[in-house]
Design a protein around this motif. Structure first.
Motif, short mmCIF file in Angstrom:
data_model
loop_
_atom_site.label_atom_id
_atom_site.label_comp_id
_atom_site.label_asym_id
_atom_site.label_seq_id
_atom_site.Cartn_x
_atom_site.Cartn_y
_atom_site.Cartn_z
N LYS A 124 49.73 48.33 51.99
CA LYS A 124 50.55 47.29 52.63
C LYS A 124 52.05 47.55 52.43
O LYS A 124 52.87 46.77 52.89
CB LYS A 124 50.22 45.93 52.01
N LYS B 58 53.58 47.20 49.63
CA LYS B 58 54.15 46.28 48.62
C LYS B 58 54.62 47.02 47.39
O LYS B 58 55.53 46.59 46.70
CB LYS B 58 53.09 45.25 48.20
N HIS C 187 47.02 29.77 30.48
CA HIS C 187 45.98 29.52 31.49
C HIS C 187 46.44 30.08 32.84
O HIS C 187 47.34 29.53 33.48
CB HIS C 187 45.73 28.01 31.56
N ASN D 154 43.08 31.77 39.45
CA ASN D 154 42.35 32.78 40.21
C ASN D 154 42.68 32.69 41.71
O ASN D 154 42.60 31.58 42.25
CB ASN D 154 40.84 32.52 39.98
#
Ligand code: 3HC
Length: 305
Positions: free
Chosen positions: A61, A63, A161, A164
């Motif tokens: 891509k 990136k 934490h 996802n």
């Protein structure tokens, strides 16, 4: 002035979707060498395959450059199965990302506190388990949590934490146990920022801010399906198109994993006694049937990839 995180090497325990995502952002974005440990060797190869695919996709891509992808991959090494957690004895920070099981986490943190240096940060990616309980197990053998050495050791435990999919989601929730030291908190925050994340802070309450708000929403959607208020597709479509959520709640439950949703809800219910957190019978039955969502091909939807 930015606070230095001082993390020159990271250990990650657990090569599932969260552990691998953390490995990915640490190696690519924070440019830190990562030592990855999982007690299941097949999980490691699955995880590393996924990392190769993600890096190749980012290169295709445009990136990242090919050289950046290669360097990121070279920063990841695997801890020998026979050596286990002891293989992480020289790292500056460990992030644990194993399944949501308090006893398992306590065993790991007890072992880590014995094996690592006293200044190594011990972070957990738990979604809902009490960081304070985990920290209480991170005291060197023969020490009590109340002794000075015990307190200092527990002070290096923190909740970090991630969400996802880790490479995409911008947030890390930072959770302080009662015992967490200010130095641990500020270095952990700096490390999350180096991974290109934004940080919010939550107290150590069951589910923290994120899952204490998300799980009743998901559970309510499952109960509405159970009651036949609307179809699966209409429940999800209402939230996607009516509220601009990227996924409907049933689709999101599959994505997180129905076993993980159930474990978090059980922790929330046990930790608060509040009936709004009681898991729906349908969710319990689906987990009994081992319909766990996207991860094993069947949940509220079916997946062939
Ligand atoms: N890993 C890495 N990158 C991924 C990915 C994955 N698993 N899945 C998707 N992506 C990337 C794609 O490559 C794409 O990148 P690009 O913009 O550079 O092309 C981008 O994400 C968008 O992907 P798609 O076009 O394929 O699909 P969508 O636009 O539908 O996005 C999604 C997919 C990002 C997963 C989006 O549906 C979403 O944001 N869903 C909600 C996710 C969410 O709420 N997560 C939090 C769950 S709760 C949690 O984790 C806490 C825990 O404690 C329970």
């Amino acid at each position: 002035m930015a606070i230095a995180h001082g993390i020159k090497t990271l250990g990650v325990i657990g090569a599932g979707q969260m552990g691998l995502g953390i490995t990915y952002v640490a190696a690519l974005r924070a440019k830190v060498p990562v030592q990855l440990y999982d007690r299941a060797p097949e999980q490691i190869s699955k995880g590393l395959n996924l990392m190769d695919k993600l890096l190749a996709k980012d290169v295709a891509k445009g990136k990242i450059q090919e050289a950046e992808a290669r360097q990121a991959r070279e920063r990841v090494s695997v801890v020998d199965q026979a050596v286990g957690v002891r293989g992480l004895r020289d790292v500056d920070m460990v992030i644990e990302a194993v399944s949501e099981n308090l006893e398992l986490k306590q065993r790991i943190f007890s072992e880590l506190s014995a094996e690592t240096r006293p200044d190594t940060i011990l972070a957990t990616n738990t979604s809902s388990v009490s960081i304070t309980k985990i920290a209480a197990s991170a005291v060197p053998r023969g020490e009590s949590a109340a002794s000075e050495r015990g307190r200092n050791s527990a002070g290096r435990v923190v909740g970090l934490h991630f969400f996802n999919p880790v490479p995409v989601m911008k947030l890390v929730e930072l959770i302080s146990a009662l015992q967490t030291s200010n130095d641990t908190l500020s270095r952990s925050r700096a490390f999350a920022i180096a991974c290109d994340k934004e940080v919010t802070v939550s107290k150590d309450v069951p589910g923290f801010v994120s899952n204490a708000l998300l799980m009743p929403f998901i559970n309510e959607a499952i109960m509405w399906l159970e009651k036949g208020v609307a179809t699966r597709d209409d429940i999800d479509k209402t939230l996607r198109l009516g509220m601009n959520h990227p996924m409907g709640p049933l689709q999101l439950a599959d994505f997180i994993g129905l076993d993980t949703c159930l474990a978090i809800q059980q922790t929330l219910y046990a930790g608060t006694g509040d009936s709004k957190y009681r898991p729906s019978v349908l969710l319990e039955r689906m987990v009994d049937a081992q319909w766990l969502g996207r991860k094993n091909g069947k949940g509220f939807y079916e997946y062939n990839d």
